[in-house]
Scaffold this motif. Sequence first.
Motif, PDB file in Angstrom:
ATOM      1  N   GLU A 247       0.833  -1.198   0.000  1.00  0.00           N
ATOM      2  CA  GLU A 247       0.000   0.000   0.000  1.00  0.00           C
ATOM      3  C   GLU A 247       0.873   1.255   0.000  1.00  0.00           C
ATOM      4  OE1 GLU A 247      -3.345  -0.353  -0.142  1.00  0.00           O
ATOM      5  OE2 GLU A 247      -2.987  -2.532  -0.167  1.00  0.00           O
ATOM      6  N   ASP A 248       0.418   2.301  -0.658  1.00  0.00           N
ATOM      7  CA  ASP A 248       1.102   3.589  -0.551  1.00  0.00           C
ATOM      8  C   ASP A 248       0.829   4.174   0.833  1.00  0.00           C
ATOM      9  OD1 ASP A 248       2.077   3.574  -3.233  1.00  0.00           O
ATOM     10  OD2 ASP A 248       0.085   4.194  -3.938  1.00  0.00           O
ATOM     11  N   TYR A 249       1.857   4.777   1.409  1.00  0.00           N
ATOM     12  CA  TYR A 249       1.684   5.352   2.755  1.00  0.00           C
ATOM     13  C   TYR A 249       2.680   6.478   2.947  1.00  0.00           C
ATOM     14  CZ  TYR A 249       5.893   2.655   3.959  1.00  0.00           C
ATOM     15  OH  TYR A 249       7.177   2.141   3.999  1.00  0.00           O
ATOM     16  N   THR A 250       2.390   7.319   3.926  1.00  0.00           N
ATOM     17  CA  THR A 250       3.331   8.345   4.350  1.00  0.00           C
ATOM     18  C   THR A 250       3.799   8.010   5.755  1.00  0.00           C
ATOM     19  OG1 THR A 250       1.654   9.781   5.358  1.00  0.00           O
ATOM     20  CG2 THR A 250       2.080  10.065   2.992  1.00  0.00           C
ATOM     21  N   GLN A 251       4.923   8.567   6.138  1.00  0.00           N
ATOM     22  CA  GLN A 251       5.420   8.296   7.488  1.00  0.00           C
ATOM     23  C   GLN A 251       4.474   8.848   8.537  1.00  0.00           C
ATOM     24  OE1 GLN A 251       8.180   6.297   8.077  1.00  0.00           O
ATOM     25  NE2 GLN A 251       7.152   6.311  10.058  1.00  0.00           N
ATOM     26  N   ALA A 252       3.855   9.970   8.234  1.00  0.00           N
ATOM     27  CA  ALA A 252       2.894  10.544   9.177  1.00  0.00           C
ATOM     28  C   ALA A 252       1.720   9.602   9.410  1.00  0.00           C
ATOM     29  CB  ALA A 252       2.405  11.897   8.664  1.00  0.00           C
ATOM     30  N   GLU A 253       1.283   8.940   8.345  1.00  0.00           N
ATOM     31  CA  GLU A 253       0.178   7.988   8.491  1.00  0.00           C
ATOM     32  C   GLU A 253       0.590   6.819   9.384  1.00  0.00           C
ATOM     33  OE1 GLU A 253      -2.558   7.865   4.547  1.00  0.00           O
ATOM     34  OE2 GLU A 253      -0.456   7.332   4.215  1.00  0.00           O
ATOM     35  N   ILE A 254       1.780   6.301   9.178  1.00  0.00           N
ATOM     36  CA  ILE A 254       2.226   5.149   9.967  1.00  0.00           C
ATOM     37  C   ILE A 254       2.408   5.544  11.434  1.00  0.00           C
ATOM     38  CG2 ILE A 254       4.016   3.401  10.234  1.00  0.00           C
ATOM     39  CD1 ILE A 254       2.172   3.168   7.729  1.00  0.00           C
TER      40      ILE A 254
END
Length: 470
Positions: A247-254
Amino acid sequence: MKQFNDDNFLLQTRAAERLYHEHAAKMPIIDYHCHLIPGYVASNHRFDNLSKIWLEGDHYKWRAMRTNGVDERFCTGKDTSDWEKFEKWAETVPYTMRNPLYHWTHLELKTAFGVTDLLCPQTARKIYDECTEKLQKPEFFARGLMQHYNVEVVCTTDDPVDSLEHHIKVAEDGFAVRMLPTWRPDKAMAVEVPANFRAYIEKLSEVSGVEIRKFSDVIDALRVRHKFFEQVGCRLSDHGIEEFYAEDYTQAEIDAIFNKVFGGTELSREEIRKFKTAMMVEFAVMDHETGWTQQFHYGAIRDNNSRMFRQLGPDTGFDSIGDFTVGKAMSKFFDMLDRNDKLTKAIIYNLNPRDNELVATMLGNFQDGRYGAGKIQFGSGWWFLDQKDGMEKQMNALSTLGLLSRFVGMLTDSRSFLSYPRHEYFRRTLCNLLGNDIEQGLLPASEIEFIGREIVEGVCYRNAKNYFQF
């Protein structure tokens, strides 16, 4: 008419016999993925009887016994004796014909104990007593059996929080067989149940000495343990996944997802998949930095029978082949790593045979000569596929779409010290495939020495030794 389980078992041609007896049979065993109990090796465990070494924890046998109408108490029950369990297994064996259990059973009796009688109710008591008597001798203790089968290296399956004390002891003892750990960090990304995840992270914090309050702390703690595993000789990681995550993700999301689950809140399906993707990427980067090989076992639907899961727990014979759609996610995951030049050596094991050609063609997308031959490997037939038909289909797909000659070969994937004949079973199957090709003129008979020395010996032993740098 050929004889069952004789010296030329599974070998249908003269060429196959020559390849096996002159080349495959003599090679040591590198069992680079198994589930042996490390403490048994460290203590040189003595097994009380044949049931203890052969039936305990063996869900393959339990499934067959249940199918044959055997009551559960003779499989996993606490109120039945070891002999009573063995007696029910002996009653089942004649009805396992054409199931790989029939082959494995008689190969193990022959190669470990020299027993050539067929196991059935009439022979059960004699075989049980004879083998149990032999198990009391040091050469049949855990270490003795490993040496009997010419095992050179075994890689167990270990959680990042494990102490690895048994691996350290075996090394300090100077035991001839190297027992190395394998990094299996599945629990560090198991966020489906927040309470269980938090308990695991707290244990990780304790053993690593890293206070964990945010996602980056988790990675720091895992890196501490990864380094420790490396110091104890680890060369591989292993990941038991239902499917590939990309999945595409950003570090902020994780960071936000970790805070949410660590705080006890259940995640959405999308959040779970993003977190698993991020963790898999982090694991892969660590492995790349240390030059480890990463293994991916995918495609199982586990614990299908909820009633029996509540009664017995996991890994008790209630799992099956899944039908996940994985091609695009597998490709994307490997590309996420490769485009940043962080893709280390990898082995892919599929459980659904329909994926054989998919996996075999995926390998070629990410091969890289900088890593030597066969950077990305198609793993040997796994679990429900580690039998003659499954092995042949895997090797045929690999041969057609890749290079069988660079394959790293077989493993036991077993908890049993009697499972090493699975290597012999594989080697005989490999030699029979190649021997049949020679007999049919599909491969040149003039090259049989090259085929034996370079291909058979390579697949059986040398490729794995070089690939894992053992």
